[in-house]
Motif scaffolding. Structure first.
Motif, PDB file in Angstrom:
ATOM      1  N   UNK A 217       0.865  -1.165   0.000  1.00  0.00           N
ATOM      2  CA  UNK A 217       0.000   0.000   0.000  1.00  0.00           C
ATOM      3  C   UNK A 217       0.911   1.228   0.000  1.00  0.00           C
ATOM      4  N   UNK A 218       0.918   1.930  -1.117  1.00  0.00           N
ATOM      5  CA  UNK A 218       1.820   3.065  -1.306  1.00  0.00           C
ATOM      6  C   UNK A 218       1.035   4.359  -1.184  1.00  0.00           C
ATOM      7  N   UNK A 219       1.314   5.115  -0.138  1.00  0.00           N
ATOM      8  CA  UNK A 219       0.728   6.444   0.050  1.00  0.00           C
ATOM      9  C   UNK A 219       1.612   7.430  -0.709  1.00  0.00           C
ATOM     10  N   UNK A 220       1.113   7.872  -1.881  1.00  0.00           N
ATOM     11  CA  UNK A 220       1.891   8.773  -2.743  1.00  0.00           C
ATOM     12  C   UNK A 220       1.229  10.159  -2.836  1.00  0.00           C
ATOM     13  N   UNK A 221       0.620  10.567  -1.724  1.00  0.00           N
ATOM     14  CA  UNK A 221      -0.108  11.831  -1.689  1.00  0.00           C
ATOM     15  C   UNK A 221       0.801  13.020  -2.005  1.00  0.00           C
ATOM     16  N   UNK A 222       2.078  12.920  -1.643  1.00  0.00           N
ATOM     17  CA  UNK A 222       3.021  14.024  -1.888  1.00  0.00           C
ATOM     18  C   UNK A 222       3.843  13.802  -3.154  1.00  0.00           C
ATOM     19  N   UNK A 245      -0.365  -4.254  -5.724  1.00  0.00           N
ATOM     20  CA  UNK A 245       0.014  -2.861  -5.427  1.00  0.00           C
ATOM     21  C   UNK A 245      -1.234  -1.995  -5.371  1.00  0.00           C
ATOM     22  N   UNK A 246      -1.339  -1.190  -4.327  1.00  0.00           N
ATOM     23  CA  UNK A 246      -2.431  -0.248  -4.123  1.00  0.00           C
ATOM     24  C   UNK A 246      -1.814   1.121  -3.905  1.00  0.00           C
ATOM     25  N   UNK A 247      -2.065   2.040  -4.812  1.00  0.00           N
ATOM     26  CA  UNK A 247      -1.469   3.373  -4.722  1.00  0.00           C
ATOM     27  C   UNK A 247      -2.554   4.379  -4.365  1.00  0.00           C
ATOM     28  N   UNK A 248      -2.350   5.064  -3.245  1.00  0.00           N
ATOM     29  CA  UNK A 248      -3.314   6.035  -2.727  1.00  0.00           C
ATOM     30  C   UNK A 248      -2.849   7.439  -3.062  1.00  0.00           C
ATOM     31  N   UNK A 249      -3.785   8.260  -3.535  1.00  0.00           N
ATOM     32  CA  UNK A 249      -3.448   9.644  -3.832  1.00  0.00           C
ATOM     33  C   UNK A 249      -4.584  10.555  -3.383  1.00  0.00           C
ATOM     34  N   UNK A 250      -4.334  11.858  -3.449  1.00  0.00           N
ATOM     35  CA  UNK A 250      -5.286  12.825  -2.916  1.00  0.00           C
ATOM     36  C   UNK A 250      -5.140  14.152  -3.645  1.00  0.00           C
ATOM     37  N   UNK A 251      -6.224  14.917  -3.653  1.00  0.00           N
ATOM     38  CA  UNK A 251      -6.202  16.270  -4.189  1.00  0.00           C
ATOM     39  C   UNK A 251      -5.793  17.292  -3.131  1.00  0.00           C
TER      40      UNK A 251
END
Length: 406
Positions: A217-222, A245-251
């Motif tokens: 689980x990859x937190x790629x918010x930045x 693979x689970x890639x998390x992103x955000x606005x």
């Protein structure tokens, strides 16, 4: 004879002040330490608040106007639970261009924030008694979610090299995995350190996850908040669509949309229906007018993303000039990414939270205690420099007076 039917509640110890049972895994979660600092200054406009991961830049007008148009056109009903087709196609195209590898739309699901994505993904992955390996220091909410689900958060601390900064020992991380390990949680670019996972280590982790059947689980918010290049190295550049693979992103960060609560996940296509079910059970859908704004943010927002990075670079430069020269400050290194300064204050390891609270009361500056980000960060502090230059300069002046008086 029929078995006796139990008509009374089981013998349990209710949470103090509550009339009935609460799961121990939930009741045992402590109040986030950043909140324990920030709540001291609620309503106090004289405090410079640098504790949260949020800039002082409002959402740009063109994004707000898109939401207003959608509201005016009556887009206030239930919408697609995994996101509107328009937004999902826009995100798939954006990531394909950004990472140089085609991302199919069936791999994209829109969520009500990056945090809700992490929560729902762990709901899909973890049973009670399972464990997730979490690299740290790390944003505190991820570990709390694991614990709330009755699973174990196993921390793996980054090493700190005096010359090269933060580094990940992958062999040591692998050694922490066992038969009940379901996920490895990696936040890169990292909050709070600004560390970035190199491409060669992405390959190593990916090979290990494939071999063991463990989710990454990859937190790629930045991922866009980098000071060299257009984006940080991503698992999406290396993985195939059916990799674990689970890639998390955000606005929230690069588009200055923290209060909008909208993000997205890139996942294997086969997970889409299950994740859609979790979205339905948790909150039904992201509001349609919010998704219109997100769509416009991606399509028209590239100049703003670059402006936002430049704005944070200015804050980083001011902090990097001042902070290392303040009394008792040690181990500061300008981050490669994110919008945080992470540094140590000598003599405060035994009272990290209390020291951060004292700074609010006496210096009128709010920073986050390192102990909020997992074990091994006693005496460390995080400061968000995504602020106006004059705000950062005044914060440095106040910190200098407080640290000189120690």
């Amino acid at each position: 004879m029929p078995a006796e039917v139990q008509t009374t509640a089981p013998d349990i110890d209710p949470v103090a002040g509550l009339p009935a049972y609460i799961r121990p895994a939930v009741s045992a979660i402590e109040t986030q330490q950043i909140l324990a600092v920030s709540q001291l200054a609620l309503g106090d406009k004289s405090v410079i608040p640098l504790w949260y991961g949020e800039s002082d830049v409002p959402t740009p007008a063109f994004i707000c106007a898109a939401a207003q148009r959608a509201l005016g056109q009556g887009e206030t009903f239930y919408s697609h639970k995994r996101g509107t087709p328009e937004l999902r196609h826009t995100l798939a195209g954006y990531m394909s261009d950004l990472h140089g590898k085609r991302i199919d739309v069936e791999r994209v699901s829109v969520t009500a924030s990056g945090m809700s994505a992490i929560m729902m993904l762990f709901q899909c992955i973890l049973d009670a008694g399972d464990n997730a390996i979490i690299t740290c220091p790390v944003w505190p909410n991820a570990q709390s979610v694991v614990r709330a689900l009755g699973a174990e958060a196993r921390f793996h601390a980054l090493d700190r090299d005096p010359d090269q900064g933060w580094r990940l020992d992958i062999e040591a991380l692998k050694a922490k995995c066992d038969a009940r390990t379901r996920a490895i949680f990696v936040n890169s670019p990292n909050n709070p350190t600004g560390w970035v996972l190199p491409r060669e280590q992405i390959d190593e982790l990916l090979a290990f996850a494939r071999e063991r059947g463990i989710w990454i689980m990859a937190d790629e918010v930045y991922g866009r908040m980098v000071y060299s290049g257009r984006a940080a190295p991503s698992f999406l550049e290396q993985c195939e669509e059916n990799d674990p693979v689970l890639v998390v992103n955000s606005f929230s960060k690069s588009w200055a949309m923290t209060g909008w609560r909208v993000g997205w996940v890139t996942h294997p296509p086969g997970l889409g229906e299950l994740l859609g079910n979790m979205i339905e059970f948790n909150y039904s859908c992201v509001p349609p007018f919010v998704m219109r704004a997100a769509e416009v943010a991606i399509r028209e927002g590239e100049p703003f993303v670059q402006q936002m990075t430049a704005y944070c670079r200015t804050g980083r430069d001011i902090v990097s000039q001042r902070l290392p020269n303040l009394p008792h400050v040690a181990d500061y290194r300008a981050p490669d990414a994110s919008f945080y300064a992470f540094f140590r204050v000598e003599g405060t390891a035994e009272r990290t939270l209390a020291f951060a609270q004292d700074l609010v009361r006496t210096a009128k500056v709010g920073i986050a205690p390192g102990t909020a980000f997992g074990p091994g960060a006693e005496g460390w502090y995080r400061l968000c420099f995504a602020q106006k230059p004059e705000t950062i300069a005044e914060a440095m002046d106040r910190l200098e007076r407080a640290l000189t008086a120690m």
